[in-house]
Write an enzyme that holds these catalytic residues in place. Sequence first.
Site, mmCIF file in Angstrom:
data_model
loop_
_atom_site.group_PDB
_atom_site.id
_atom_site.type_symbol
_atom_site.label_atom_id
_atom_site.label_comp_id
_atom_site.label_asym_id
_atom_site.label_seq_id
_atom_site.Cartn_x
_atom_site.Cartn_y
_atom_site.Cartn_z
ATOM 1 N N ARG A 112 0.825 -1.224 0.000
ATOM 2 C CA ARG A 112 0.000 0.000 0.000
ATOM 3 C C ARG A 112 0.851 1.263 0.000
ATOM 4 O O ARG A 112 0.501 2.256 0.631
ATOM 5 C CB ARG A 112 -0.933 0.034 1.235
ATOM 6 N N SER B 287 -10.466 -0.617 4.311
ATOM 7 C CA SER B 287 -9.622 -0.755 5.508
ATOM 8 C C SER B 287 -8.947 0.576 5.813
ATOM 9 O O SER B 287 -8.305 1.155 4.939
ATOM 10 C CB SER B 287 -8.541 -1.810 5.256
ATOM 11 N N GLU C 280 -4.002 3.714 6.373
ATOM 12 C CA GLU C 280 -4.034 3.499 4.923
ATOM 13 C C GLU C 280 -4.791 4.656 4.270
ATOM 14 O O GLU C 280 -4.428 5.137 3.202
ATOM 15 C CB GLU C 280 -4.745 2.162 4.631
#
Length: 327
Positions: A189, A248, A318
């Site tokens: 990510r 998420s 994130e």
Amino acid sequence: MLSAYRAMEDTRSGGGALLVSHTLRGELRQNESMRRHCSWKAGGNMSRFYIPADLADLQYFLSQQNEHEPLYIIGLGSNLLVRDGGFTGTVVLTHSALSGIEVQSTPERELVSAEAGVAAPKVARFAARHDFEGAEFLAGIPGTVGGALAMNAGCYGAETWTHVFDVTTIDRSGQLHVRSPQEYEISYRHVVEKAASHGNPLTPLKEWFVSARFLFEKGDGIQSSEKIKELLKRRIASQPLQQPNAGSVFRNPQGDFAARLIEFCGLKGFTIGQAQVSPRHANFIVNLGDATASDIENLLKLIEHRVREETGIMLQREVQIIGEALQ
Ligand SMILES: Cc1cc2nc3c(=O)[nH]c(=O)nc-3n(C[C@H](O)[C@H](O)[C@H](O)COP(=O)(O)OP(=O)(O)OC[C@H]3O[C@@H](n4cnc5c(N)ncnc54)[C@H](O)[C@@H]3O)c2cc1C
């Protein structure tokens, strides 16, 4: 052939890109609410908001901007929160503008070429329809190609950059560049330009993605379509997809799951204002109706604090947060 690719082909065939447009054809809005453009359906206003007509128009728009103007590019806002006080600067929306997708065939290989505003699930379905395999994971990621590149989006063991052959980027003066994956530091990510970061992983991207060419294996399109259905079923069973959310909110720490840690701290269902830790999936924060960005950010901070206190682990966000808090 997609008009936007003309400018890209000019770049590939040598040197800097041509600016092929000389009037603005996109739409400039003032004080646009982020609620309309992010999956959380929350957040403040963006002082200037530009929807380019196409790539050439985006090039021309950028070339006309003051060098100090804060610029931010968004796709579908599925990983983004703009604080309630809003963002002072210009936000550019790629979705609905950079929307071309095609198969490019050369004697050596076949590539799926997609512009940055194409929805990731569309790439998955397009690839399956053309008998490629490996793109199925994109079917459940409700963002754009640009967002998937910026975040190295992934799931079920697959990641966006594993399949990137090359990308075309745009700098703030509107020039295009073709870049190879080797020019980026890519991890879970996380994507930064090697040339700009000098080893600092927090350096923001200096150029934005306008398209990518993906190399997928040739396979059986029917099997790929079946796999897409399977993956979507798994999501529907485990994620609170009926409520506004941004997927998420924390990265998984190495060897563990953020959701497990949050649940361990007894935070499932915990609510601040109209923002709630989803009772269904603890790494999701859902908007119960009228959540403010500060409800969501305060809940993020509370989770970080409690998980650190109780497990010693500092969760990494994130979700991207920009803008100013309401005064
Ligand atoms: C229900 C749900 C499920 C999700 N599941 C997953 C999942 O399984 N895996 C996963 O990785 N993510 C998941 N996400 C998060 C999100 O969909 C991804 O991060 C997605 O890639 C973001 O794309 P976007 O176009 O919405 O980006 P945005 O939210 O619009 O932007 C996110 C970041 O990318 C940058 N960005 C966007 N476009 C560009 C561009 N063209 N050039 C440079 N930077 C750009 C923005 O500036 C911002 O920093 C999920 C989200 C939701 C709501």
